[in-house]
Design a protein around this motif. Structure first.
Motif, PDB file in Angstrom:
ATOM      1  N   ASP A  49       8.118   2.571   1.253  1.00  0.00           N
ATOM      2  CA  ASP A  49       9.166   2.220   0.276  1.00  0.00           C
ATOM      3  C   ASP A  49       8.583   2.294  -1.136  1.00  0.00           C
ATOM      4  N   PRO A  50       8.419   3.501  -1.673  1.00  0.00           N
ATOM      5  CA  PRO A  50       7.824   3.640  -3.022  1.00  0.00           C
ATOM      6  C   PRO A  50       8.611   2.905  -4.108  1.00  0.00           C
ATOM      7  N   GLU A  51       9.938   2.833  -3.954  1.00  0.00           N
ATOM      8  CA  GLU A  51      10.734   2.155  -4.984  1.00  0.00           C
ATOM      9  C   GLU A  51      10.401   0.659  -5.039  1.00  0.00           C
ATOM     10  N   PHE A  52      10.243   0.041  -3.870  1.00  0.00           N
ATOM     11  CA  PHE A  52       9.877  -1.387  -3.853  1.00  0.00           C
ATOM     12  C   PHE A  52       8.489  -1.596  -4.444  1.00  0.00           C
ATOM     13  N   VAL A  53       7.576  -0.667  -4.120  1.00  0.00           N
ATOM     14  CA  VAL A  53       6.223  -0.778  -4.660  1.00  0.00           C
ATOM     15  C   VAL A  53       6.252  -0.675  -6.178  1.00  0.00           C
ATOM     16  N   ARG A  54       7.092   0.240  -6.702  1.00  0.00           N
ATOM     17  CA  ARG A  54       7.195   0.385  -8.151  1.00  0.00           C
ATOM     18  C   ARG A  54       7.730  -0.900  -8.782  1.00  0.00           C
ATOM     19  N   GLU A  55       8.736  -1.487  -8.168  1.00  0.00           N
ATOM     20  CA  GLU A  55       9.285  -2.745  -8.694  1.00  0.00           C
ATOM     21  C   GLU A  55       8.266  -3.883  -8.612  1.00  0.00           C
ATOM     22  N   ALA A  56       7.505  -3.925  -7.529  1.00  0.00           N
ATOM     23  CA  ALA A  56       6.499  -4.977  -7.385  1.00  0.00           C
ATOM     24  C   ALA A  56       5.411  -4.844  -8.439  1.00  0.00           C
ATOM     25  N   LEU A  57       4.971  -3.611  -8.692  1.00  0.00           N
ATOM     26  CA  LEU A  57       3.939  -3.419  -9.712  1.00  0.00           C
ATOM     27  C   LEU A  57       4.476  -3.763 -11.104  1.00  0.00           C
ATOM     28  N   ALA A  58       5.745  -3.421 -11.362  1.00  0.00           N
ATOM     29  CA  ALA A  58       6.333  -3.776 -12.648  1.00  0.00           C
ATOM     30  C   ALA A  58       6.422  -5.300 -12.794  1.00  0.00           C
ATOM     31  N   ALA A  59       6.765  -5.979 -11.683  1.00  0.00           N
ATOM     32  CA  ALA A  59       6.831  -7.440 -11.727  1.00  0.00           C
ATOM     33  C   ALA A  59       5.450  -8.046 -11.956  1.00  0.00           C
ATOM     34  N   ILE A  60       4.429  -7.457 -11.326  1.00  0.00           N
ATOM     35  CA  ILE A  60       3.059  -7.942 -11.552  1.00  0.00           C
ATOM     36  C   ILE A  60       2.675  -7.783 -13.017  1.00  0.00           C
ATOM     37  N   GLU A  61       3.009  -6.626 -13.595  1.00  0.00           N
ATOM     38  CA  GLU A  61       2.691  -6.402 -15.000  1.00  0.00           C
ATOM     39  C   GLU A  61       3.400  -7.413 -15.897  1.00  0.00           C
ATOM     40  N   GLU A  62       4.686  -7.648 -15.646  1.00  0.00           N
ATOM     41  CA  GLU A  62       5.443  -8.594 -16.469  1.00  0.00           C
ATOM     42  C   GLU A  62       4.920 -10.019 -16.294  1.00  0.00           C
ATOM     43  N   ARG A 109       1.306  -3.557  -0.945  1.00  0.00           N
ATOM     44  CA  ARG A 109       0.314  -2.890  -0.089  1.00  0.00           C
ATOM     45  C   ARG A 109       0.907  -2.556   1.279  1.00  0.00           C
ATOM     46  N   ARG A 110       1.716  -3.481   1.821  1.00  0.00           N
ATOM     47  CA  ARG A 110       2.294  -3.230   3.144  1.00  0.00           C
ATOM     48  C   ARG A 110       3.316  -2.086   3.119  1.00  0.00           C
ATOM     49  N   LEU A 111       4.030  -1.952   2.016  1.00  0.00           N
ATOM     50  CA  LEU A 111       5.106  -0.950   1.945  1.00  0.00           C
ATOM     51  C   LEU A 111       4.721   0.255   1.096  1.00  0.00           C
ATOM     52  N   LEU A 112       3.426   0.456   0.881  1.00  0.00           N
ATOM     53  CA  LEU A 112       2.982   1.512  -0.014  1.00  0.00           C
ATOM     54  C   LEU A 112       3.443   2.894   0.443  1.00  0.00           C
ATOM     55  N   GLY A 113       3.418   3.141   1.761  1.00  0.00           N
ATOM     56  CA  GLY A 113       3.778   4.482   2.245  1.00  0.00           C
ATOM     57  C   GLY A 113       5.200   4.616   2.708  1.00  0.00           C
TER      58      GLY A 113
END
Length: 408
Positions: A242-255, A236-240
């Motif tokens: 660092d999109p790449e970090f956000v993508r990795e964080a969401l993938a980690a949440i899913e896993e 949420r803090r890096l949403l605007g």
């Protein structure tokens, strides 16, 4: 002062005795069948000695019929309801061994014997006592009922006292017999020492399973929720920016959530099917250490790991418990400090050594029902015969564990 004789517990025990007297009546009739021809008397119940003889002859017959399987469960139920005995002190099932059958027969004979005596007294004493109490009144009215009364006034004055004393004596006899039955019930109807030991072992086994499930749920679900919370917060803090970090964080949440659902299903499978395995195996260092570190780092946590042993060579039990210990150590670091975390895993002197260190950070706010992670680590280590230390060491917080590789 009168409560022990006429209180609620005494009345219920009195009812229990009268129930025993009612159960004794068929056996008295059986006894009279033999007493009558033996004595040559047609009306056995017209003689008190013959009645007592029929009663005494019927009790052995009652002892024999007490071997019926339902006798002990029915008697135990009556004792729990009427005598105020704790249910754990009494057996629930039928008597199976000769010793249990003998104790059941002794109890049934005692219940019917005392119950028959108190029932007879309960039928005869109250009418006699009532007659004595009203004799002075009948004498003053000129004996309208034709009852014989004494002419001496002072003796008439004592009749009501004698009647009341008879009622009190009846209540005292009933209370004493009821207390005697209540005292003997656990010994005659209760489980044997072997039964108590087996029940205690069953409770201990059940408690061990409950504690194991609690540890598994705390470590797997607790770690997952902590990691997902931090991953979502960082995203949420890096949403605007660092999109790449956000993508990795969401993938980690899913896993993380997918894996935790599998672990949760495995634990719930134990609850549903005893010790039947669930759909997901318990994680181990060999199977998921890299994934655990990767998911923790995806939350923005800096984690360095030094592994000086081959996880695949560890015994499965040690590897599984070590995984949970590392997981809980990382969870504590996630919750209580944002500083870098150092994990070290090595073998030495036949032991697996695990340490999780992080600089002392902010104090975590206490949460209701929380704070069981370190105790869970201590429980796991104790069950494997190892040692565990947790606490501040200089400027760092350190969790240090030694597990024997040949754990019992």
């Amino acid at each position: 002062m009168l409560r022990p004789l006429f209180g609620g517990r005494a009345r219920r025990r009195w009812i229990h005795l009268i129930l025993g007297g009612a159960l004794a009546m068929p056996y008295v009739l059986v006894g009279s069948v033999f007493i009558g021809p033996f004595t040559g008397v047609d009306n056995v119940f017209g003689s008190l000695p013959l009645q007592l003889g029929s009663f005494a002859l019927g009790l052995p017959v009652a002892a024999v019929t007490s071997l019926f399987p339902l006798t002990r469960p029915l008697e135990s139920t009556a004792v729990r309801a009427l005598c105020g005995i704790d249910g754990d002190a009494l057996a629930h099932g039928p008597a199976r061994t000769p010793a249990e059958r003998a104790r059941t027969a002794a109890w049934f004979t005692l219940h019917l014997g005392l119950g028959g005596i108190i029932s007879g007294m309960s039928l005869s004493v109250p009418p006699a006592a009532a007659t004595l109490i009203v004799l002075p009144l009948l004498a003053a009215l000129g004996h309208p009922l034709g009852l014989p009364v004494l002419d001496h006034g002072w003796m008439l004055a004592l009749d009501p006292v004698a009647g009341l004393a008879g009622l009190v004596a009846l209540a005292a006899c009933a209370a004493g017999c009821g207390a005697l039955l209540a005292r003997w019930a656990p010994a005659l109807l209760g489980p044997t020492p072997q039964d108590r030991l087996a029940a205690a072992e069953a409770r201990a086994a059940d408690l061990a399973v409950r504690n194991r499930l609690a540890r598994e749920l705390h470590d797997s679900v607790g770690h997952a929720l902590s990691a997902v919370t931090l991953q979502a917060s960082a995203a949420r803090r890096l949403l605007g920016t660092d999109p790449e970090f956000v993508r990795e964080a969401l993938a980690a949440i899913e896993e993380t959530t997918r894996r935790t659902v599998g672990e949760l299903d495995a634990v719930l499978g134990v609850l549903r099917d005893g010790d039947a395995p669930g759909t997901a195996p318990a994680p181990t260092l060999a199977g998921d250490l890299d994934g655990l570190l990767r998911r923790t780092r995806a939350a923005g946590q800096c984690v360095t790991a030094t592994v000086d042993t081959d996880p695949a060579a560890l015994p499965p039990l040690v590897s599984r418990e070590a995984y949970r210990i590392v997981q809980e150590g990382l969870s504590n670091a996630l919750k209580h400090s944002g500083a870098p975390v150092a994990v070290r895993i090595a073998t030495a002197d036949g032991h697996l050594e695990i340490s999780v260190e992080n600089p002392l950070g902010r104090a975590a706010a206490p949460r209701p029902g929380g704070g069981h992670g370190l105790r869970g680590i201590a429980d796991r280590v104790r069950l494997l015969g190892g040692t565990a230390e947790a606490g501040p060491s200089g400027d760092t917080w350190r969790v240090a564990v030694r597990l024997p590789l040949k754990a019992t």
